[in-house]
Scaffold this motif. Structure first.
Motif, PDB file in Angstrom:
ATOM      1  N   THR A 129       0.930  -0.997   0.355  1.00 60.26           N
ATOM      2  CA  THR A 129      -0.204  -0.088   0.119  1.00 60.26           C
ATOM      3  C   THR A 129       0.703   1.019  -0.026  1.00 60.26           C
ATOM      4  O   THR A 129       2.139   1.011   0.321  1.00 60.26           O
ATOM      5  CB  THR A 129      -0.892  -0.214   1.128  1.00 60.26           C
ATOM      6  OG1 THR A 129      -1.761   1.207   1.078  1.00 60.26           O
ATOM      7  CG2 THR A 129       0.261   0.262   2.515  1.00 60.26           C
ATOM      8  N   GLU A 130       0.390   2.102  -0.271  1.00 61.14           N
ATOM      9  CA  GLU A 130       1.238   3.730  -0.680  1.00 61.14           C
ATOM     10  C   GLU A 130       1.875   4.003   0.844  1.00 61.14           C
ATOM     11  O   GLU A 130       2.460   4.623   0.953  1.00 61.14           O
ATOM     12  CB  GLU A 130       0.012   4.355  -1.423  1.00 61.14           C
ATOM     13  CG  GLU A 130       0.639   5.643  -1.856  1.00 61.14           C
ATOM     14  CD  GLU A 130       2.334   5.150  -2.552  1.00 61.14           C
ATOM     15  OE1 GLU A 130       2.930   6.525  -2.912  1.00 61.14           O
ATOM     16  OE2 GLU A 130       1.890   5.001  -3.633  1.00 61.14           O
ATOM     17  N   SER A 259      -1.783   0.120  13.788  1.00 64.74           N
ATOM     18  CA  SER A 259      -0.785   0.239  12.743  1.00 64.74           C
ATOM     19  C   SER A 259      -1.132  -0.925  12.137  1.00 64.74           C
ATOM     20  O   SER A 259      -1.460  -2.497  12.446  1.00 64.74           O
ATOM     21  CB  SER A 259       1.514   0.211  13.215  1.00 64.74           C
ATOM     22  OG  SER A 259       1.216  -0.181  11.948  1.00 64.74           O
ATOM     23  N   GLU A 260      -1.095  -0.740  10.363  1.00 66.04           N
ATOM     24  CA  GLU A 260      -1.623  -2.006   9.412  1.00 66.04           C
ATOM     25  C   GLU A 260      -0.362  -1.835   8.608  1.00 66.04           C
ATOM     26  O   GLU A 260      -0.526  -0.892   7.648  1.00 66.04           O
ATOM     27  CB  GLU A 260      -2.687  -2.039   9.665  1.00 66.04           C
ATOM     28  CG  GLU A 260      -3.592  -3.533   9.060  1.00 66.04           C
ATOM     29  CD  GLU A 260      -3.057  -4.700  10.107  1.00 66.04           C
ATOM     30  OE1 GLU A 260      -2.078  -5.647   9.635  1.00 66.04           O
ATOM     31  OE2 GLU A 260      -3.858  -4.927  11.136  1.00 66.04           O
ATOM     32  N   GLY A 261      -0.686  -2.658   7.777  1.00 66.02           N
ATOM     33  CA  GLY A 261       0.045  -2.818   5.488  1.00 66.02           C
ATOM     34  C   GLY A 261      -1.328  -2.848   5.063  1.00 66.02           C
ATOM     35  O   GLY A 261      -2.370  -1.913   5.305  1.00 66.02           O
ATOM     36  N   PHE A 262      -1.480  -4.166   4.387  1.00 61.03           N
ATOM     37  CA  PHE A 262      -2.371  -4.326   3.745  1.00 61.03           C
ATOM     38  C   PHE A 262      -3.656  -5.850   4.833  1.00 61.03           C
ATOM     39  O   PHE A 262      -2.969  -7.072   4.555  1.00 61.03           O
ATOM     40  CB  PHE A 262      -2.443  -4.641   2.138  1.00 61.03           C
ATOM     41  CG  PHE A 262      -3.485  -4.981   1.230  1.00 61.03           C
ATOM     42  CD1 PHE A 262      -4.661  -6.174   1.694  1.00 61.03           C
ATOM     43  CD2 PHE A 262      -3.818  -3.814   1.007  1.00 61.03           C
ATOM     44  CE1 PHE A 262      -5.507  -6.085   0.677  1.00 61.03           C
ATOM     45  CE2 PHE A 262      -4.574  -3.840   0.094  1.00 61.03           C
ATOM     46  CZ  PHE A 262      -5.482  -5.116  -0.188  1.00 61.03           C
ATOM     47  N   PRO A 263      -4.463  -5.651   5.368  1.00 62.85           N
ATOM     48  CA  PRO A 263      -5.289  -6.582   6.002  1.00 62.85           C
ATOM     49  C   PRO A 263      -5.382  -7.641   5.458  1.00 62.85           C
ATOM     50  O   PRO A 263      -6.701  -8.099   4.627  1.00 62.85           O
ATOM     51  CB  PRO A 263      -5.956  -6.317   7.861  1.00 62.85           C
ATOM     52  CG  PRO A 263      -5.871  -4.739   6.680  1.00 62.85           C
ATOM     53  CD  PRO A 263      -5.320  -4.426   6.113  1.00 62.85           C
ATOM     54  N   PRO A 285      -8.287   2.028   4.798  1.00 61.59           N
ATOM     55  CA  PRO A 285      -9.561   3.122   4.298  1.00 61.59           C
ATOM     56  C   PRO A 285      -9.837   2.746   2.724  1.00 61.59           C
ATOM     57  O   PRO A 285     -10.971   2.371   2.055  1.00 61.59           O
ATOM     58  CB  PRO A 285      -8.783   4.444   4.785  1.00 61.59           C
ATOM     59  CG  PRO A 285      -8.330   4.385   5.297  1.00 61.59           C
ATOM     60  CD  PRO A 285      -7.181   2.988   5.472  1.00 61.59           C
ATOM     61  N   GLU A 286      -8.765   1.965   1.867  1.00 59.52           N
ATOM     62  CA  GLU A 286      -8.577   2.347   0.498  1.00 59.52           C
ATOM     63  C   GLU A 286      -9.684   0.806   0.406  1.00 59.52           C
ATOM     64  O   GLU A 286     -10.360   0.545  -0.938  1.00 59.52           O
ATOM     65  CB  GLU A 286      -7.827   2.290  -0.363  1.00 59.52           C
ATOM     66  CG  GLU A 286      -6.692   1.134   0.145  1.00 59.52           C
ATOM     67  CD  GLU A 286      -4.900   1.090  -0.741  1.00 59.52           C
ATOM     68  OE1 GLU A 286      -5.024   0.641  -1.132  1.00 59.52           O
ATOM     69  OE2 GLU A 286      -4.009   2.000   0.779  1.00 59.52           O
ATOM     70  N   ILE A 287      -9.038   0.092   1.299  1.00 61.21           N
ATOM     71  CA  ILE A 287      -9.725  -1.770   0.991  1.00 61.21           C
ATOM     72  C   ILE A 287     -11.278  -1.426   1.163  1.00 61.21           C
ATOM     73  O   ILE A 287     -12.115  -1.998   0.380  1.00 61.21           O
ATOM     74  CB  ILE A 287      -9.663  -2.471   1.893  1.00 61.21           C
ATOM     75  CG1 ILE A 287      -8.651  -2.501   2.096  1.00 61.21           C
ATOM     76  CG2 ILE A 287     -10.306  -3.931   1.945  1.00 61.21           C
ATOM     77  CD1 ILE A 287      -7.204  -3.685   2.820  1.00 61.21           C
ATOM     78  N   ILE A 288     -11.454  -0.385   2.406  1.00 66.10           N
ATOM     79  CA  ILE A 288     -13.188  -0.274   2.596  1.00 66.10           C
ATOM     80  C   ILE A 288     -14.081   0.204   1.788  1.00 66.10           C
ATOM     81  O   ILE A 288     -15.069  -0.219   1.193  1.00 66.10           O
ATOM     82  CB  ILE A 288     -13.560   0.104   4.217  1.00 66.10           C
ATOM     83  CG1 ILE A 288     -12.683  -1.101   5.042  1.00 66.10           C
ATOM     84  CG2 ILE A 288     -14.631   0.550   4.154  1.00 66.10           C
ATOM     85  CD1 ILE A 288     -12.714  -0.305   6.551  1.00 66.10           C
ATOM     86  N   GLY A 289     -13.319   1.609   1.545  1.00 68.10           N
ATOM     87  CA  GLY A 289     -14.289   2.314   0.447  1.00 68.10           C
ATOM     88  C   GLY A 289     -15.287   3.143   0.878  1.00 68.10           C
ATOM     89  O   GLY A 289     -15.733   3.384   2.537  1.00 68.10           O
ATOM     90  N   ASP A 290     -16.460   2.429   0.226  1.00 66.50           N
ATOM     91  CA  ASP A 290     -17.793   3.232   0.999  1.00 66.50           C
ATOM     92  C   ASP A 290     -18.695   2.002   1.228  1.00 66.50           C
ATOM     93  O   ASP A 290     -19.830   2.303   1.530  1.00 66.50           O
ATOM     94  CB  ASP A 290     -18.222   4.018   0.133  1.00 66.50           C
ATOM     95  CG  ASP A 290     -18.400   3.054  -1.511  1.00 66.50           C
ATOM     96  OD1 ASP A 290     -18.407   2.032  -1.315  1.00 66.50           O
ATOM     97  OD2 ASP A 290     -19.419   3.991  -1.970  1.00 66.50           O
TER      98      ASP A 290
END
Length: 343
Positions: A129-130, A259-263, A285-290
């Motif tokens: 992730t960025e 803290s997390e990377g990409f779970p 946040p980018e995984i969950i989106g809306d």
């Protein structure tokens, strides 16, 4: 690329490792070499790894490491010495400095030195992730805001390419089962260690469980974890088929990590139709989106308020399973990974 071989090194074997092996094996020979997470065993494993790398040297075309750390030092050195590419997949703890909660490679002197050496001298860095490249962290106010590789290694010049995780949505899917209302699930290993439990947000989960004794919570991954709340069920590690069943019987998935990377578990649970509730850290946040709730500050009051709001709403959240299928597919990660490794 048959005849030549990729050596894949990592500190502990996980589902993430198995998925990468599954992606790469159809196009290249790849040999997994597990290292150790035990400080006591480090000297032995350095010696063992040196001779492993020496033995496989004539056949090796590329070194691949999951995380930067002690286990990546020798593959990086061998790569420089013998003109072979070495790629490191940055996953989370190797890009973090959070001594406040006992987390991150950069809080320990020798591990920091090993990590910095590895990232500076490898051929390519592939973060999931960025946020692991550079981030202004604000979820927990007690923690330093400057996180990510470029904040922690300002003079880093190694090429970086972000490749997010991908999920097999043919397996991880919504089975259409009845889900118990106000049922919550979270998956993490090693949480019997209090520091690890805090990193994974179990302190906030326990507060939520205490506030709502009529809600049910399932914590999977470490049977030795102790919960003071009677509405919290603790279970050990599960096989994928068992996990699939558990995801499909719960309404919400909790990823309240400090803290997390990409779970991976978050993506799996969403693919199975769980409504995601996550903290605003790493790729969450980018995984969950809306499709659910993103908690921007570590606050029980805010979490509880947003949960009550989403459950009271007559409008269902956007499909979490569809978001994983569209944006985080197995095939997309495989394509990007194979291209980055020039296979």
């Amino acid at each position: 690329m048959r005849g030549k071989m990729i050596l894949y090194t990592f500190p502990v074997r996980t589902a993430f490792i198995d998925r990468d092996l599954e992606m790469i094996r159809p196009v290249a020979d790849i040999k997994p070499l597990e290292f150790t997470q035990s400080p006591v065993k480090l000297p032995f494993y350095f010696i063992l790894q040196f001779f492993q790398l020496l033995w496989f040297l004539p056949r090796t075309s590329h070194y691949l490491c999951f995380f930067g750390g002690y286990h990546s030092v020798l593959p990086v050195w061998f790569g420089k010495m013998f003109g072979k590419r070495c790629t490191i997949q940055a996953g989370g703890t190797d890009c973090i400095n959070m001594p406040e909660i006992g987390y991150g490679n950069f809080r320990k002197k020798w591990l920091r030195i090993a990590t910095v050496y590895s990232f500076k001298n490898c051929s390519l860095i592939l973060p999931v992730t960025e946020a692991l490249v550079k981030q202004d962290y604000s979820y927990d106010s007690q923690i330093n805001s400057k996180q990510g590789l470029l904040n922690l290694i300002p003079d880093l010049k190694t090429p970086i390419q972000v490749i997010p995780n991908g999920f097999d949505t043919d397996f991880w899917r919504d089975l259409g089962k009845i889900r118990k209302p106000f049922s919550f699930i979270s998956v993490a290993t090693g949480t019997s260690n209090p520091s690890r439990a805090m990193v994974k947000g179990y302190d906030l989960i326990e507060q939520l469980a205490a506030l709502h004794p009529d809600w049910t919570f399932t914590l999977l991954g470490d049977s030795n974890y102790f919960s003071p709340n009677q509405n919290v069920q603790v279970l050990g590690k599960m096989k994928p088929a068992e996990l699939l069943d558990h995801y499909n019987s719960h309404q919400f998935y909790l990823q309240l990590s400090t803290s997390e990377g990409f779970p991976n578990a978050l993506g799996e649970a969403m693919a199975c139709g769980c409504v995601p509730i996550g903290s605003a850290v790493g790729a969450i946040p980018e995984i969950i989106g809306d499709t659910g709730i993103v908690l921007h500050e570590k606050s029980l009051e805010t979490l509880d308020s947003e949960l009550i709001q989403i459950t009271a709403s007559s409008k269902p959240p956007t499909s979490a399973s569809n978001r994983i299928r569209v944006f985080f597919s197995f095939s997309n990660r495989k394509k990007l990974l194979v291209e980055a490794l020039s296979l």
